[in-house]
Design a protein around this motif. Structure first.
Motif, PDB file in Angstrom:
ATOM      1  N   ILE A  28       0.841  -1.198   0.000  1.00  0.00           N
ATOM      2  CA  ILE A  28       0.000   0.000   0.000  1.00  0.00           C
ATOM      3  C   ILE A  28       0.875   1.247   0.000  1.00  0.00           C
ATOM      4  O   ILE A  28       0.604   2.206  -0.738  1.00  0.00           O
ATOM      5  CB  ILE A  28      -0.970  -0.011   1.196  1.00  0.00           C
ATOM      6  N   LEU A  64      -9.232  -3.111  -1.722  1.00  0.00           N
ATOM      7  CA  LEU A  64      -8.324  -2.013  -1.388  1.00  0.00           C
ATOM      8  C   LEU A  64      -7.422  -1.649  -2.556  1.00  0.00           C
ATOM      9  O   LEU A  64      -6.884  -0.544  -2.611  1.00  0.00           O
ATOM     10  CB  LEU A  64      -7.476  -2.364  -0.165  1.00  0.00           C
ATOM     11  N   VAL A  65      -7.246  -2.579  -3.480  1.00  0.00           N
ATOM     12  CA  VAL A  65      -6.392  -2.382  -4.651  1.00  0.00           C
ATOM     13  C   VAL A  65      -7.168  -2.811  -5.893  1.00  0.00           C
ATOM     14  O   VAL A  65      -7.926  -3.771  -5.858  1.00  0.00           O
ATOM     15  CB  VAL A  65      -5.092  -3.219  -4.515  1.00  0.00           C
ATOM     16  N   TYR A  77      -3.043  -0.359  -8.412  1.00  0.00           N
ATOM     17  CA  TYR A  77      -3.181   0.967  -7.814  1.00  0.00           C
ATOM     18  C   TYR A  77      -4.210   0.903  -6.687  1.00  0.00           C
ATOM     19  O   TYR A  77      -5.000  -0.052  -6.613  1.00  0.00           O
ATOM     20  CB  TYR A  77      -3.574   2.011  -8.865  1.00  0.00           C
ATOM     21  N   LEU A  78      -4.188   1.907  -5.817  1.00  0.00           N
ATOM     22  CA  LEU A  78      -5.143   1.937  -4.709  1.00  0.00           C
ATOM     23  C   LEU A  78      -6.552   2.097  -5.256  1.00  0.00           C
ATOM     24  O   LEU A  78      -6.787   2.844  -6.201  1.00  0.00           O
ATOM     25  CB  LEU A  78      -4.836   3.079  -3.747  1.00  0.00           C
ATOM     26  N   VAL A  83      -8.573   4.381   0.977  1.00  0.00           N
ATOM     27  CA  VAL A  83      -7.402   3.574   1.330  1.00  0.00           C
ATOM     28  C   VAL A  83      -6.235   4.504   1.667  1.00  0.00           C
ATOM     29  O   VAL A  83      -5.545   4.315   2.663  1.00  0.00           O
ATOM     30  CB  VAL A  83      -7.012   2.607   0.182  1.00  0.00           C
ATOM     31  N   TYR A  84      -6.044   5.513   0.846  1.00  0.00           N
ATOM     32  CA  TYR A  84      -4.995   6.515   1.076  1.00  0.00           C
ATOM     33  C   TYR A  84      -5.196   7.185   2.436  1.00  0.00           C
ATOM     34  O   TYR A  84      -4.268   7.298   3.232  1.00  0.00           O
ATOM     35  CB  TYR A  84      -5.018   7.545  -0.055  1.00  0.00           C
TER      36      TYR A  84
END
Length: 97
Positions: A28, A64-65, A77-78, A83-84
């Motif tokens: 992540i 999440l991805v 990617y996220l 998630v960020y």
């Protein structure tokens, strides 16, 4: 604040379990600002491609991805800004201690 129902508590618990593995957290971390393929992720976090692939599957299953294919390569990617934000809030909390 309203109490969560049992299903939401279980879902939230499962979400936080995902962040309980250091390899997933490393993945992540490198995906915060980058879209990367398995090989690039493996190089950046110094883990085998097999281990990265395994953890990416868990991250994908947990939503999440996300990924996109370009020729023979798959870029990860996220999934979204949440998630960020979760990751960054965790960093803030750790840095305050």
């Amino acid at each position: 604040m309203q109490l969560l129902d049992e299903d939401k508590i279980i879902d939230l618990s499962e979400l936080f379990k995902i962040f309980g593995d250091s390899t997933r957290v490393k993945i992540i971390n490198v995906l915060l600002d980058n879209e990367l393929c398995v090989g690039d992720i493996a190089d950046k976090i110094n883990v085998s491609q097999s281990a990265v692939s395994h953890q990416l599957r868990i991250l994908k299953d947990s939503k999440l991805v996300k990924f996109r294919k370009e020729g023979n390569l798959t870029y990860y990617y996220l999934a979204d800004d949440h998630v960020y934000k979760i990751f960054m809030m965790g960093c803030e909390h750790v840095n305050e201690a």
